[in-house]
Design a protein around this motif. Structure first.
Motif, PDB file in Angstrom:
ATOM      1  N   TYR A 117       0.839  -1.188   0.000  1.00 56.45           N
ATOM      2  CA  TYR A 117       0.000   0.000   0.000  1.00 56.45           C
ATOM      3  C   TYR A 117       0.884   1.251   0.000  1.00 56.45           C
ATOM      4  N   TYR A 118       0.527   2.184  -0.870  1.00 54.29           N
ATOM      5  CA  TYR A 118       1.269   3.429  -1.022  1.00 54.29           C
ATOM      6  C   TYR A 118       0.346   4.617  -0.745  1.00 54.29           C
ATOM      7  N   CYS A 119       0.896   5.620  -0.081  1.00 55.73           N
ATOM      8  CA  CYS A 119       0.154   6.869   0.032  1.00 55.73           C
ATOM      9  C   CYS A 119       0.730   7.867  -0.963  1.00 55.73           C
ATOM     10  N   ALA A 120      -0.100   8.798  -1.372  1.00 56.78           N
ATOM     11  CA  ALA A 120       0.303   9.751  -2.387  1.00 56.78           C
ATOM     12  C   ALA A 120      -0.431  11.066  -2.188  1.00 56.78           C
ATOM     13  N   ALA A 121       0.153  12.131  -2.716  1.00 56.57           N
ATOM     14  CA  ALA A 121      -0.431  13.460  -2.591  1.00 56.57           C
ATOM     15  C   ALA A 121      -0.558  14.091  -3.973  1.00 56.57           C
ATOM     16  N   SER A 122      -1.676  14.761  -4.172  1.00 57.27           N
ATOM     17  CA  SER A 122      -1.934  15.424  -5.447  1.00 57.27           C
ATOM     18  C   SER A 122      -2.352  16.861  -5.215  1.00 57.27           C
ATOM     19  N   ALA A 123      -1.668  17.767  -5.946  1.00 59.44           N
ATOM     20  CA  ALA A 123      -2.007  19.180  -5.831  1.00 59.44           C
ATOM     21  C   ALA A 123      -3.182  19.553  -6.720  1.00 59.44           C
ATOM     22  N   GLY A 124      -3.457  18.712  -7.709  1.00 61.96           N
ATOM     23  CA  GLY A 124      -4.454  19.133  -8.688  1.00 61.96           C
ATOM     24  C   GLY A 124      -5.536  18.136  -9.018  1.00 61.96           C
ATOM     25  N   GLY A 173       6.121   2.118   0.110  1.00 61.77           N
ATOM     26  CA  GLY A 173       4.985   1.273   0.412  1.00 61.77           C
ATOM     27  C   GLY A 173       5.101   0.583   1.755  1.00 61.77           C
ATOM     28  N   THR A 174       3.958   0.111   2.210  1.00 68.67           N
ATOM     29  CA  THR A 174       3.924  -0.718   3.404  1.00 68.67           C
ATOM     30  C   THR A 174       3.131  -1.968   3.060  1.00 68.67           C
ATOM     31  N   LEU A 175       3.672  -3.118   3.422  1.00 68.82           N
ATOM     32  CA  LEU A 175       3.100  -4.388   2.989  1.00 68.82           C
ATOM     33  C   LEU A 175       1.978  -4.832   3.921  1.00 68.82           C
ATOM     34  N   VAL A 176       0.858  -5.154   3.318  1.00 71.63           N
ATOM     35  CA  VAL A 176      -0.276  -5.734   4.040  1.00 71.63           C
ATOM     36  C   VAL A 176      -0.474  -7.151   3.518  1.00 71.63           C
TER      37      VAL A 176
END
Length: 124
Positions: A92-99, A117-120
């Motif tokens: 699992y990955y976190c992400a950020a979007s400005a638009g 990522g962090t594994l689940v």
């Protein structure tokens, strides 16, 4: 900008985990924050997102089981995962979007900042 995801682990079917994404360098309240996952041999897929309006979005298969939330004071985004299934196994990955807008919030190409990522792993 740095995003750091953690909280993954091994859990049995039906169990719960809470993933956290610690963010520095940007204000989480001003960005769309998303969670994506990638299972072995598969493409990365959208899981959930929360926009600056606090509107939340979910992949159909996780609706009712996963909840995304944001604590802007702590610059942290969470993904509470309940009733986990073996098919939820992934990095699992976190992400950020400005638009990101409504039509693009589920697309990985809308996100310019990614954490590791962090594994689940969900055992049957």
């Amino acid at each position: 900008v740095q995003l750091q995801a953690f909280g993954g682990g091994l859990v049995q079917t039906g169990g719960s985990l809470r993933l956290s994404c610690a963010v520095s360098g940007i204000g989480t309240g001003n960005y769309a924050m998303g969670w994506f996952r990638q299972a072995p041999g598969k493409e990365r897929e959208f899981v959930s997102a929360i926009r600056w309006t606090s509107t939340t979005h979910y992949k159909d298969s996780v609706k009712g089981r996963f909840t995304i939330s944001r604590d802007s004071a702590k610059s942290t985004v969470y993904l509470q995962m309940n009733s986990l299934k073996p098919e939820d196994t992934a990095v699992y990955y976190c992400a950020a979007s400005a638009g990101a807008i409504l039509s693009t919030v589920g697309s990985s190409t809308a996100y310019g900042h990614w954490g590791q990522g962090t594994l689940v792993t969900v055992s049957s």
